[in-house]
Write an enzyme that holds these catalytic residues in place. Sequence first.
Site, PDB file in Angstrom:
ATOM      1  N   LYS A 103       2.385   4.474   1.433  1.00 50.16           N
ATOM      2  CA  LYS A 103       2.505   5.004   2.794  1.00 50.16           C
ATOM      3  C   LYS A 103       2.012   6.451   2.759  1.00 50.16           C
ATOM      4  O   LYS A 103       2.625   7.317   2.131  1.00 50.16           O
ATOM      5  CB  LYS A 103       3.952   4.943   3.255  1.00 50.16           C
ATOM      6  N   CYS A 139      12.382  50.291  -0.794  1.00 54.78           N
ATOM      7  CA  CYS A 139      11.455  49.440  -1.538  1.00 54.78           C
ATOM      8  C   CYS A 139      11.911  49.419  -2.995  1.00 54.78           C
ATOM      9  O   CYS A 139      12.087  50.479  -3.595  1.00 54.78           O
ATOM     10  CB  CYS A 139      10.033  49.989  -1.424  1.00 54.78           C
ATOM     11  N   CYS A 166       7.906  48.082   3.125  1.00 49.12           N
ATOM     12  CA  CYS A 166       7.955  49.352   2.419  1.00 49.12           C
ATOM     13  C   CYS A 166       7.100  50.325   3.235  1.00 49.12           C
ATOM     14  O   CYS A 166       5.971  50.004   3.607  1.00 49.12           O
ATOM     15  CB  CYS A 166       7.377  49.167   1.015  1.00 49.12           C
ATOM     16  N   CYS A 219       2.456  53.036  -2.646  1.00 50.38           N
ATOM     17  CA  CYS A 219       3.415  52.164  -3.341  1.00 50.38           C
ATOM     18  C   CYS A 219       2.636  51.335  -4.367  1.00 50.38           C
ATOM     19  O   CYS A 219       1.699  50.618  -4.013  1.00 50.38           O
ATOM     20  CB  CYS A 219       4.117  51.245  -2.347  1.00 50.38           C
ATOM     21  N   CYS A 245       8.940  51.353  -5.261  1.00 49.49           N
ATOM     22  CA  CYS A 245       8.648  52.790  -5.184  1.00 49.49           C
ATOM     23  C   CYS A 245       9.793  53.600  -4.596  1.00 49.49           C
ATOM     24  O   CYS A 245       9.749  54.832  -4.585  1.00 49.49           O
ATOM     25  CB  CYS A 245       7.363  53.043  -4.402  1.00 49.49           C
ATOM     26  N   GLU A 260       0.869  -1.189   0.000  1.00 55.56           N
ATOM     27  CA  GLU A 260       0.000   0.000   0.000  1.00 55.56           C
ATOM     28  C   GLU A 260       0.895   1.225   0.000  1.00 55.56           C
ATOM     29  O   GLU A 260       2.015   1.165   0.508  1.00 55.56           O
ATOM     30  CB  GLU A 260      -0.838   0.059   1.286  1.00 55.56           C
ATOM     31  N   LYS A 294      10.823   3.650   2.379  1.00 53.49           N
ATOM     32  CA  LYS A 294      10.693   5.099   2.162  1.00 53.49           C
ATOM     33  C   LYS A 294      11.387   5.497   0.860  1.00 53.49           C
ATOM     34  O   LYS A 294      12.557   5.164   0.651  1.00 53.49           O
ATOM     35  CB  LYS A 294      11.347   5.871   3.325  1.00 53.49           C
ATOM     36  N   ASP A 346       1.242  10.083   3.858  1.00 56.56           N
ATOM     37  CA  ASP A 346       1.917  11.015   4.762  1.00 56.56           C
ATOM     38  C   ASP A 346       0.863  11.869   5.458  1.00 56.56           C
ATOM     39  O   ASP A 346       0.607  13.003   5.080  1.00 56.56           O
ATOM     40  CB  ASP A 346       2.880  11.891   3.953  1.00 56.56           C
ATOM     41  N   TYR A 360      -6.967   1.776   6.699  1.00 53.96           N
ATOM     42  CA  TYR A 360      -6.177   0.661   6.161  1.00 53.96           C
ATOM     43  C   TYR A 360      -6.058  -0.523   7.112  1.00 53.96           C
ATOM     44  O   TYR A 360      -5.332  -1.459   6.836  1.00 53.96           O
ATOM     45  CB  TYR A 360      -4.781   1.122   5.746  1.00 53.96           C
TER      46      TYR A 360
HETATM   47  S1  IVH Z   1      -0.131   0.176   8.723  1.00 59.87           S
HETATM   48  C1  IVH Z   1       0.174  -1.750  12.922  1.00 59.87           C
HETATM   49  N1  IVH Z   1      -0.459   1.301   6.374  1.00 59.87           N
HETATM   50  O1  IVH Z   1       2.841   5.422   8.757  1.00 59.87           O
HETATM   51  C2  IVH Z   1       0.587  -1.122  11.642  1.00 59.87           C
HETATM   52  N2  IVH Z   1       0.444   2.606   8.126  1.00 59.87           N
HETATM   53  O2  IVH Z   1       5.547   5.633   9.821  1.00 59.87           O
HETATM   54  C3  IVH Z   1      -0.131   0.098  11.376  1.00 59.87           C
HETATM   55  N3  IVH Z   1       0.912   4.921   7.509  1.00 59.87           N
HETATM   56  O3  IVH Z   1       2.073   4.433  12.021  1.00 59.87           O
HETATM   57  C4  IVH Z   1       0.380   0.860  10.260  1.00 59.87           C
HETATM   58  N4  IVH Z   1       0.225   4.769   5.435  1.00 59.87           N
HETATM   59  O4  IVH Z   1       0.447   6.066  10.767  1.00 59.87           O
HETATM   60  C5  IVH Z   1      -0.042   1.460   7.642  1.00 59.87           C
HETATM   61  N5  IVH Z   1      -0.848   2.182   4.269  1.00 59.87           N
HETATM   62  C6  IVH Z   1      -0.430   2.334   5.518  1.00 59.87           C
HETATM   63  C7  IVH Z   1       0.065   3.554   5.998  1.00 59.87           C
HETATM   64  C8  IVH Z   1       0.506   3.658   7.314  1.00 59.87           C
HETATM   65  C9  IVH Z   1       0.722   5.565   6.364  1.00 59.87           C
HETATM   66  C10 IVH Z   1       1.457   5.551   8.718  1.00 59.87           C
HETATM   67  C11 IVH Z   1       0.923   4.995  10.009  1.00 59.87           C
HETATM   68  C12 IVH Z   1       2.146   4.425  10.648  1.00 59.87           C
HETATM   69  C13 IVH Z   1       3.212   5.310  10.108  1.00 59.87           C
HETATM   70  C14 IVH Z   1       4.594   4.757  10.278  1.00 59.87           C
END
Ligand code: IVH
Length: 668
Positions: free
Chosen positions: A113, A407, A425, A431, A410, A111, A313, A115, A225
Amino acid sequence: MKPNKRQIDEMNKLYENIDRHAKLYYEDDSPAISDGEYDALLRELSELERDYPEYARADSPTRRVGGAVLNTFAKVRHERPMLSLDNVFDEGELMAFVTRLSLEKPSFVCEMKIDGLAVSVVYEDGVFARGATRGDGKVGEDVSENIRTLKNLPMKLKGGASELAGRIELRGEVIMTREQFAELNKTREENEEPLFANPRNAAAGSLRQLDSRVTALRGLSVFLYYIVDARERGVTTQSEALRRIEKWGLPVQSAWGVCGSFDEVLAFIERWREKRRELDYATDGVVLKLDDIGLWDGLGATSHAPRWAIAYKYPPETVYTRVLSIEISVGRTGALTPVANLEPAQVGGTTVARAGLHNEDEVRRKDIRVGDRVKIHKAAEIIPEIIEVDKDARTGAEVPFEMPSFCPVCGSPAVRLPGEVALRCSNRASCPAQLKEGLRYFASRACMDIRGLGDKLSEQLIESGFIHNISDVYALNMDKLLTLDRMAERSAQNLLKSIENSKKRPLSALLTALGVRLVGRRAAELLTERFGSVDAMSQAEEEELSSVDGIGGEIASSVAAFFRASDNIELLRQFKDYGLNMASDNARSATGLPFSGMSVVFTGELPTLSRADAEEKVKRLGGRAVSGVSSKTGLVVAGENAGSKLSKAEKLGLRIIDEAEFLRMCGE
Ligand code: IVH
């Protein structure tokens, strides 16, 4: 291994540094370094801790989940801890994770990740019951009211009563879409409020609002998720869990897939490396989870992360380019902001040729000079930013930057107001750069919504001398417009219609458009709600302004100062003459009530009415109950033992009545 003093110093420095940045990130929502840099510090520390465990702190940030509990929300103990994830940064480390599992042909769910901000959401018998932040993983904050405002979260699950019976807890990520983020920061910039560094911080700042109306305005969303104790609901794989969450009508991100081999996992990571920029939410990696939930318990978790999942990451995309020049842009309120012109470079799919430098301190802190080779990235994949200077590449020909003392547009002297970082300014009145920015802001959608009055036309109107002052917009006519270069009759007509329509804009829009320092759309709405008209607002004392829920002392003093300034009084008079709407619908229908637009002071003990009841009557009948007596007070109601307020009212020659008279005025 025995560490030498240098290494212990190094560790202590890292502890201090990481703690400081963690606080900036998690508590103040205003990080000073990028996520990549923060991760690098953590990794450095974790390596030193591995080599010298006896010097590792028990509360080391490497063992922490992150995010302290603020004591402003009720606390929630998570029945199952909300864990974080371990990170890996390359294929080798990912491979090591898979090998450690020692499973034959494991199948994974990949999945993106997300942010965002981790949340737990609980439904009881299919109805939303509670939302909480992660906090320290064991205890979070109850942010139910704010979670209720999330745009895409249903308050009721889809499904049969027996399927939904009892408690269902889900975990997910609250996010702000990039589009929403860009819009929020644009408004904040226009209101000279501090900008959010990225959507994650904007989401965090918005979710932790004590006033859920503010959260609602920020338009947050969520993706879920994870089902807590999924197997109790008959869900045996993560892929099934995602489908089940979706079936319940809950939002699931679409960027996930099942991978039956390590090669497929790598292919998923590659496929999304660039493509993730097309998603409307920020992502910083891929989460790899064992698909078979039956294997999770056996593998267990460390103190902060499960062993059945890992986060890969993506490296933050940075490139090197050169600073060609640094120019100064002049904002609506005269703030002079340095902007770097860069040798055009490709970053995250677009060409970047400029980067804002915020203020002089920022340029000094990063020591950015004209000619420098610099590392740039796009904060939140949107905003170009110089991360650091490549000092090794310096030749000596680089030119340090000096803020101008005038400035650039002007030529008026630049001044620094007490307590401010920005140079401004000093020519507030004329201005052209300030006027142009002010005009553009005045005409923008959130303000007077004058379609067609954009950047170019604002400039033309100022240059041609038709606009010296914002109110001159309302003196434009066909003759004037047709003298402008490339102005067709049709567009002129449309513009004039748009200008005419703007006179009917709601009071809160006009108030926003006035550009009072610190008064954005939200504060304008609160002030409008309370005072109902420009007149009432302009007469209000600072104390009265700050008594409005959501209006702090600083905003109140800025508003009071605005309405005291003679050129603003003149501007408002002109607006009135041009027929602009200066009151809200409520206030207009309230005129004719016995206390319309009047501030009323009660002093002493009233024979029959409680203070609260008396104040309530004033409010209901169009007035405002205030505590201080001034020359602007409309009426003083005096009871027994009235003291200094009564004598002050007498001295000022105000109208003073007793309770009986007051009740008569109320029509009782
Ligand atoms: S699963 C018990 N799935 O990233 C495991 N986490 O840096 C629970 N996060 O704590 C996490 N996307 O807050 C999971 N597709 C995803 C995620 C995800 C973002 C976050 C989550 C986690 C943090 C870790």
